[in-house]
Write a protein that holds these residues in place. Structure first.
Motif, PDB file in Angstrom:
ATOM      1  N   UNK A   1       0.836  -1.206   0.000  1.00  0.00           N
ATOM      2  CA  UNK A   1       0.000   0.000   0.000  1.00  0.00           C
ATOM      3  C   UNK A   1       0.870   1.256   0.000  1.00  0.00           C
ATOM      4  N   UNK A   2       2.050   1.187   0.570  1.00  0.00           N
ATOM      5  CA  UNK A   2       2.960   2.332   0.528  1.00  0.00           C
ATOM      6  C   UNK A   2       3.408   2.632  -0.905  1.00  0.00           C
ATOM      7  N   UNK A   3       3.786   1.587  -1.620  1.00  0.00           N
ATOM      8  CA  UNK A   3       4.247   1.775  -3.001  1.00  0.00           C
ATOM      9  C   UNK A   3       3.108   2.278  -3.883  1.00  0.00           C
ATOM     10  N   UNK A   4       1.915   1.741  -3.688  1.00  0.00           N
ATOM     11  CA  UNK A   4       0.763   2.193  -4.485  1.00  0.00           C
ATOM     12  C   UNK A   4       0.488   3.667  -4.239  1.00  0.00           C
ATOM     13  N   UNK A   5       0.609   4.095  -2.988  1.00  0.00           N
ATOM     14  CA  UNK A   5       0.338   5.507  -2.702  1.00  0.00           C
ATOM     15  C   UNK A   5       1.373   6.419  -3.364  1.00  0.00           C
ATOM     16  N   UNK A   6       2.619   5.988  -3.440  1.00  0.00           N
ATOM     17  CA  UNK A   6       3.633   6.795  -4.127  1.00  0.00           C
ATOM     18  C   UNK A   6       3.205   7.024  -5.578  1.00  0.00           C
ATOM     19  N   UNK A   7       2.685   5.968  -6.211  1.00  0.00           N
ATOM     20  CA  UNK A   7       2.195   6.114  -7.578  1.00  0.00           C
ATOM     21  C   UNK A   7       1.002   7.046  -7.662  1.00  0.00           C
ATOM     22  N   UNK A   8       0.052   6.904  -6.738  1.00  0.00           N
ATOM     23  CA  UNK A   8      -1.129   7.769  -6.751  1.00  0.00           C
ATOM     24  C   UNK A   8      -0.756   9.227  -6.496  1.00  0.00           C
TER      25      UNK A   8
END
Length: 215
Positions: free
Chosen positions: A200-207
């Protein structure tokens, strides 16, 4: 005598235990792969709506975002991965709780590191709710236009995933209080929760990069 020696040597030979991957870890990775496809679909929706409505519309709507607040929130969430991983290291050496002072981080156990990761994640969700409430007060609900729909859907589903990770932290820490000893199953549970949290941390960086920075 030769036959007896052969039989003895055969009995003394160590048994080879197959080195098989943990099914819980494999299942978690497969599930996270499906979650990755889910967020990929949300990214596709965002870019499709942007191509249909034009960049100018999205730039105008993105101007309402509080980028400094979201940047601070991003730093908080990304930094939570560090105590999460330190908690994994503590779980792997079966150190459940601290062995020294609370201020001595080097002596912390899994509970302390996971509690810190939980606290940072809770702050992230709280600031995201504050951001939503500010946007709604300023007259930008989810039903305003295509941009707000894409924004709330993408960031909202991510916020729900972070909330799920917070419950997972509580579950892992709660099991350590109920069990008499820290077992291998609890170690695996701590590890797979870290997989999810890093995801979820990596996904948020993308978002954050797509929605807040690339306007």
């Amino acid at each position: 005598m030769a036959a007896v020696a052969t039989a003895t040597a055969t009995q003394a030979a160590p048994l080879r235990v197959p080195n098989r991957p943990n099914l819980v870890s494999v299942g978690t990775i497969v599930w996270l792969a499906s979650e990755l496809m889910f967020f990929a679909a949300l990214f596709a929706i965002y870019f499709t709506l942007r191509s249909v409505n034009g960049d100018e519309v999205f730039r105008a709507n993105a101007a309402h975002l509080n980028v400094p607040l979201s940047l601070v929130n991003t730093i908080i969430l990304v930094s939570s991965s560090f105590p999460c991983q330190f908690g994994v290291f503590a779980a792997e050496r079966h150190q459940v709780s601290r062995t020294g002072s609370l201020l001595n981080f080097m002596k912390w156990g899994m509970r302390e590191w996971y509690a810190l990761a939980f606290l940072l994640g809770a702050v992230f969700v709280s600031l995201q709710v504050f951001e939503y409430s500010s946007l709604v007060k300023d007259g930008h609900p989810i039903s305003e236009n295509a941009w707000t729909s894409a924004f709330y859907l993408a960031t909202g589903f991510h916020g729900l995933h972070v909330t799920g990770g917070l419950f997972a932290f509580l579950m892992v820490m709660g099991r350590t209080y109920k069990a008499r000893r820290f077992s291998h199953d609890q170690e695996v549970a701590a590890v797979v929760v870290s997989y999810y949290w890093h995801f979820v941390d990596v996904v948020w960086i993308g978002l954050f990069s797509v929605i807040y920075l690339i306007k």
